[in-house]
Design an enzyme around this catalytic site. Structure first.
Site, PDB file in Angstrom:
ATOM      1  N   ASP A  37       0.848  -1.195   0.000  1.00 22.71           N
ATOM      2  CA  ASP A  37       0.000   0.000   0.000  1.00 22.71           C
ATOM      3  C   ASP A  37       0.882   1.241   0.000  1.00 22.71           C
ATOM      4  OD1 ASP A  37      -2.054   2.014   0.864  1.00 22.71           O
ATOM      5  OD2 ASP A  37      -3.253   0.208   1.067  1.00 22.71           O
ATOM      6  N   THR A  41      -5.057   6.461   0.472  1.00 27.13           N
ATOM      7  CA  THR A  41      -6.295   6.594   1.264  1.00 27.13           C
ATOM      8  C   THR A  41      -6.319   5.593   2.415  1.00 27.13           C
ATOM      9  OG1 THR A  41      -7.390   5.107  -0.304  1.00 27.13           O
ATOM     10  CG2 THR A  41      -7.751   7.465  -0.605  1.00 27.13           C
ATOM     11  N   LEU A  67       6.753  -4.251  -9.326  1.00 23.92           N
ATOM     12  CA  LEU A  67       6.975  -4.885  -8.024  1.00 23.92           C
ATOM     13  C   LEU A  67       7.485  -6.299  -8.282  1.00 23.92           C
ATOM     14  CD1 LEU A  67       6.440  -4.822  -4.890  1.00 23.92           C
ATOM     15  CD2 LEU A  67       4.178  -5.769  -5.399  1.00 23.92           C
ATOM     16  N   GLY A 106       1.514  -8.361 -14.891  1.00 23.80           N
ATOM     17  CA  GLY A 106       2.858  -8.821 -15.266  1.00 23.80           C
ATOM     18  C   GLY A 106       3.442  -9.712 -14.184  1.00 23.80           C
ATOM     19  N   TYR A 149     -12.387   7.008 -12.711  1.00 24.08           N
ATOM     20  CA  TYR A 149     -12.611   5.768 -11.963  1.00 24.08           C
ATOM     21  C   TYR A 149     -13.348   4.752 -12.830  1.00 24.08           C
ATOM     22  CZ  TYR A 149     -14.087   2.846  -7.970  1.00 24.08           C
ATOM     23  OH  TYR A 149     -14.301   1.806  -7.086  1.00 24.08           O
ATOM     24  N   HIS A 185     -12.998   5.196   5.637  1.00 23.28           N
ATOM     25  CA  HIS A 185     -12.257   6.418   5.967  1.00 23.28           C
ATOM     26  C   HIS A 185     -13.234   7.498   6.433  1.00 23.28           C
ATOM     27  CE1 HIS A 185      -9.626   9.803   5.716  1.00 23.28           C
ATOM     28  NE2 HIS A 185      -8.608   9.034   5.369  1.00 23.28           N
ATOM     29  N   ARG A 190     -18.213   9.024   1.521  1.00 20.93           N
ATOM     30  CA  ARG A 190     -19.201   8.042   1.072  1.00 20.93           C
ATOM     31  C   ARG A 190     -20.417   8.116   1.975  1.00 20.93           C
ATOM     32  NH1 ARG A 190     -15.701   2.794  -0.730  1.00 20.93           N
ATOM     33  NH2 ARG A 190     -14.192   3.598   0.762  1.00 20.93           N
TER      34      ARG A 190
HETATM   35  P1  NAD Z   1      -9.875   2.441   0.087  1.00 20.65           P
HETATM   36  O1  NAD Z   1      -9.628   3.773  -0.515  1.00 20.65           O
HETATM   37  O2  NAD Z   1     -10.171   2.349   1.535  1.00 20.65           O
HETATM   38  O3  NAD Z   1      -8.675   1.447  -0.209  1.00 20.65           O
HETATM   39  C1  NAD Z   1      -7.840   1.556  -1.330  1.00 20.65           C
HETATM   40  C2  NAD Z   1      -6.418   1.279  -0.889  1.00 20.65           C
HETATM   41  O4  NAD Z   1      -5.542   1.346  -2.024  1.00 20.65           O
HETATM   42  C3  NAD Z   1      -5.902   2.316   0.106  1.00 20.65           C
HETATM   43  O5  NAD Z   1      -5.280   1.670   1.198  1.00 20.65           O
HETATM   44  C4  NAD Z   1      -4.899   3.132  -0.700  1.00 20.65           C
HETATM   45  O6  NAD Z   1      -3.894   3.729   0.079  1.00 20.65           O
HETATM   46  C5  NAD Z   1      -4.380   2.086  -1.665  1.00 20.65           C
HETATM   47  N1  NAD Z   1      -3.805   2.636  -2.892  1.00 20.65           N
HETATM   48  C6  NAD Z   1      -4.332   3.596  -3.690  1.00 20.65           C
HETATM   49  N2  NAD Z   1      -3.493   3.835  -4.715  1.00 20.65           N
HETATM   50  C7  NAD Z   1      -2.428   2.994  -4.566  1.00 20.65           C
HETATM   51  C8  NAD Z   1      -1.229   2.774  -5.298  1.00 20.65           C
HETATM   52  N3  NAD Z   1      -0.951   3.473  -6.414  1.00 20.65           N
HETATM   53  N4  NAD Z   1      -0.348   1.842  -4.858  1.00 20.65           N
HETATM   54  C9  NAD Z   1      -0.611   1.144  -3.720  1.00 20.65           C
HETATM   55  N5  NAD Z   1      -1.721   1.321  -2.981  1.00 20.65           N
HETATM   56  C10 NAD Z   1      -2.613   2.236  -3.402  1.00 20.65           C
HETATM   57  O7  NAD Z   1     -11.063   1.780  -0.758  1.00 20.65           O
HETATM   58  P2  NAD Z   1     -11.870   0.433  -0.522  1.00 20.65           P
HETATM   59  O8  NAD Z   1     -13.283   0.805  -0.308  1.00 20.65           O
HETATM   60  O9  NAD Z   1     -11.183  -0.419   0.462  1.00 20.65           O
HETATM   61  O10 NAD Z   1     -11.783  -0.209  -1.965  1.00 20.65           O
HETATM   62  C11 NAD Z   1     -10.846  -1.238  -2.268  1.00 20.65           C
HETATM   63  C12 NAD Z   1     -11.027  -1.673  -3.711  1.00 20.65           C
HETATM   64  O11 NAD Z   1     -12.356  -2.157  -3.908  1.00 20.65           O
HETATM   65  C13 NAD Z   1     -10.813  -0.548  -4.720  1.00 20.65           C
HETATM   66  O12 NAD Z   1     -10.145  -1.061  -5.848  1.00 20.65           O
HETATM   67  C14 NAD Z   1     -12.211  -0.135  -5.091  1.00 20.65           C
HETATM   68  O13 NAD Z   1     -12.287   0.392  -6.376  1.00 20.65           O
HETATM   69  C15 NAD Z   1     -12.966  -1.456  -4.978  1.00 20.65           C
HETATM   70  N6  NAD Z   1     -14.387  -1.221  -4.710  1.00 20.65           N
HETATM   71  C16 NAD Z   1     -14.819  -0.815  -3.479  1.00 20.65           C
HETATM   72  C17 NAD Z   1     -16.178  -0.561  -3.267  1.00 20.65           C
HETATM   73  C18 NAD Z   1     -16.705  -0.125  -1.929  1.00 20.65           C
HETATM   74  O14 NAD Z   1     -17.914   0.101  -1.815  1.00 20.65           O
HETATM   75  N7  NAD Z   1     -15.914  -0.028  -0.899  1.00 20.65           N
HETATM   76  C19 NAD Z   1     -17.086  -0.717  -4.316  1.00 20.65           C
HETATM   77  C20 NAD Z   1     -16.599  -1.108  -5.573  1.00 20.65           C
HETATM   78  C21 NAD Z   1     -15.250  -1.376  -5.750  1.00 20.65           C
HETATM   79  N1  UDP Z   2     -24.801  10.950  -0.969  1.00 21.37           N
HETATM   80  C1  UDP Z   2     -25.609  11.814  -0.244  1.00 21.37           C
HETATM   81  N2  UDP Z   2     -25.054  12.489   0.799  1.00 21.37           N
HETATM   82  C2  UDP Z   2     -23.762  12.330   1.186  1.00 21.37           C
HETATM   83  C3  UDP Z   2     -22.943  11.434   0.451  1.00 21.37           C
HETATM   84  C4  UDP Z   2     -23.483  10.762  -0.626  1.00 21.37           C
HETATM   85  O1  UDP Z   2     -26.799  11.986  -0.540  1.00 21.37           O
HETATM   86  O2  UDP Z   2     -23.347  12.979   2.173  1.00 21.37           O
HETATM   87  C5  UDP Z   2     -25.400  10.209  -2.085  1.00 21.37           C
HETATM   88  C6  UDP Z   2     -24.641  10.315  -3.398  1.00 21.37           C
HETATM   89  O3  UDP Z   2     -25.030  11.463  -4.130  1.00 21.37           O
HETATM   90  C7  UDP Z   2     -25.058   9.011  -4.085  1.00 21.37           C
HETATM   91  C8  UDP Z   2     -25.209   8.031  -2.924  1.00 21.37           C
HETATM   92  O4  UDP Z   2     -25.374   8.822  -1.750  1.00 21.37           O
HETATM   93  O5  UDP Z   2     -26.316   9.190  -4.707  1.00 21.37           O
HETATM   94  C9  UDP Z   2     -24.021   7.104  -2.744  1.00 21.37           C
HETATM   95  O6  UDP Z   2     -22.849   7.898  -2.733  1.00 21.37           O
HETATM   96  P1  UDP Z   2     -21.391   7.315  -2.431  1.00 21.37           P
HETATM   97  O7  UDP Z   2     -20.431   8.430  -2.617  1.00 21.37           O
HETATM   98  O8  UDP Z   2     -21.390   6.618  -1.126  1.00 21.37           O
HETATM   99  O9  UDP Z   2     -21.144   6.164  -3.522  1.00 21.37           O
HETATM  100  P2  UDP Z   2     -21.425   5.997  -5.080  1.00 21.37           P
HETATM  101  O10 UDP Z   2     -22.106   7.240  -5.632  1.00 21.37           O
HETATM  102  O11 UDP Z   2     -20.101   5.771  -5.663  1.00 21.37           O
HETATM  103  O12 UDP Z   2     -22.332   4.823  -5.128  1.00 21.37           O
END
Ligand code: NAD
Ligand code: UDP
Length: 325
Positions: A37, A41, A67, A106, A149, A185, A190
């Site tokens: 990591d 974030t 890596l 890779g 994204y 976080h 979110r």
């Molecule tokens: P998060 O931001 O808490 O975790 C992401 C982690 O990746 C962090 O620890 C960050 O420091 C690390 N990171 C970012 N860029 C990096 C880099 N260049 N090199 C090494 N580490 C790096 O997010 P999360 O919610 O834990 O999500 C994890 C994964 O799951 C992500 O790929 C995200 O797109 C995917 N995902 C999450 C959700 C969700 O609802 N939480 C939904 C869909 C997809």
């Molecule tokens: N949202 C909201 N208030 C907040 C944060 C998010 O109404 O303080 C809404 C946002 O506009 C979206 C939904 O909640 O419609 C989910 O947002 P989030 O950022 O959690 O995830 P994503 O849009 O990626 O699903």
């Protein structure tokens, strides 16, 4: 040397929200976990309790750079996941999905090991089909603020499938829908974490738009179980497979539930919706049920209670972590 009792598992993004839970579960199952990591974030707070295990190793590294390590499985989770964080440096967001995926693919190719990609429901964009099935191609704005994204993750999927077709790589693509739980976080904006912190600090709960937009929220323990099952499928199973909770909730309903569970002191206010905010989102998880014998088990109310307890404790111990607005 390879130890059959302790398979070596690389988790990129392992100190983030999902990654830290995944590392913990893998360790408990006997894996030798390498967490990579760059703390973009993620936080050491999420994994500090794992550091005492001799089977847990932490490497500060940005996966957009190559890596060289030796492992038996790779979970690729590194990527900021919340709109605020992934839009803060959109070029880096695309880079981590494209350059980062190429580097991890890779690595998997050299080692001949399976690799799982944490993809997302965002590949469906603002969908016209409902619920979303894996064969729906999506509706993504390629030039909007979410594109770094959405298109980054779509390109990562392309790369995974091309490495599979071109090099015979064992790939596992999981499309994750909104997941919540402890260790989100506190500043990532979110909806679940925002509403809980607002409710606990008795500040207004901010709904973007009229709150009629929907999401389907999966508790983190269920998601981790789904990811591990996906990784351990037979070689011919590549996905993409949707992982998420098919129970759909409007954002207004979510606000009311969180307010009630947190003591009820906050007012609910309505702010303008962000651009390209998807209107409806709910996974069709038929494939996950068939292939993985998986479905979420934690009811929303129970998952929200556990998450509220986590943030309550966090804010008591570290009040400075509460966002200022
Ligand atoms: P998060 O931001 O808490 O975790 C992401 C982690 O990746 C962090 O620890 C960050 O420091 C690390 N990171 C970012 N860029 C990096 C880099 N260049 N090199 C090494 N580490 C790096 O997010 P999360 O919610 O834990 O999500 C994890 C994964 O799951 C992500 O790929 C995200 O797109 C995917 N995902 C999450 C959700 C969700 O609802 N939480 C939904 C869909 C997809
Ligand atoms: N949202 C909201 N208030 C907040 C944060 C998010 O109404 O303080 C809404 C946002 O506009 C979206 C939904 O909640 O419609 C989910 O947002 P989030 O950022 O959690 O995830 P994503 O849009 O990626 O699903």
């Amino acid at each position: 040397m390879k130890d059959p009792n302790h398979p070596r598992v690389l988790v990129t993004g392992g100190s983030g929200f999902l990654g830290s839970h995944l590392c913990e579960r893998l360790l408990n199952q006997g894996a030798d976990v390498l967490c990579v990591d760059n703390f973009y974030t993620g936080s050491k707070r999420n994994i500090v309790h794992l550091l005492e295990s001799p089977y847990f190793e932490l490497l500060r590294h940005d996966i957009t750079f190559p890596l060289y390590v030796e492992v038996d499985q790779i979970y690729n989770l590194a990527c900021p996941a919340s709109p605020i964080h992934y839009q803060y440096d959109p070029v880096q967001t695309t880079k981590v999905n494209v350059h980062g995926s190429i580097n991890m693919l890779g690595l998997a190719k050299r080692l001949r090991v399976p690799i799982l990609q944490a993809s997302t429901s965002e590949v469906y964009g603002d969908p016209t089909e409902h619920p979303q099935r894996e064969d729906y191609w999506g509706r993504v704005n390629p030039i909007g603020p979410r594109a770094c994204y959405d298109e980054g993750k779509r390109c990562a999927e392309t790369l995974f499938f091309d490495y599979h077709r071109q090099h015979g790589l064992r790939i596992k693509v999981a499309r994750i829908f909104n997941t919540y739980g402890p260790r989100m976080h506190p500043h990532d904006g979110r909806v679940v974490s925002n509403f809980i912190i607002q409710a606990l600090t008795r500040r207004p709960i901010t709904i973007y738009g009229d709150g009629s937009q929907t999401r389907s929220f999966c508790y983190v323990d269920d998601m981790v179980e789904g990811l591990i099952r996906m990784m351990n499928t037979p070689d011919h199973v590549t996905g993409p497979v949707n992982l998420g909770n098919p129970e759909e909730t409007s954002i207004l309903e979510l606000a009311e539930r969180i307010r009630a569970l947190s003591g009820g002191g906050s007012e609910i206010i309505f702010l303008p919706p962000p651009p390209d905010d998807p209107v409806r989102r709910r996974p069709d998880i038929t494939l996950a049920k068939d292939l993985l014998d998986w479905e979420p088990r934690t009811p929303l109310e129970e998952g929200l209670r556990r998450t509220i307890d986590y943030f309550d404790d966090l804010l008591r111990k570290s009040p400075h972590l509460a966002p200022e607005t």
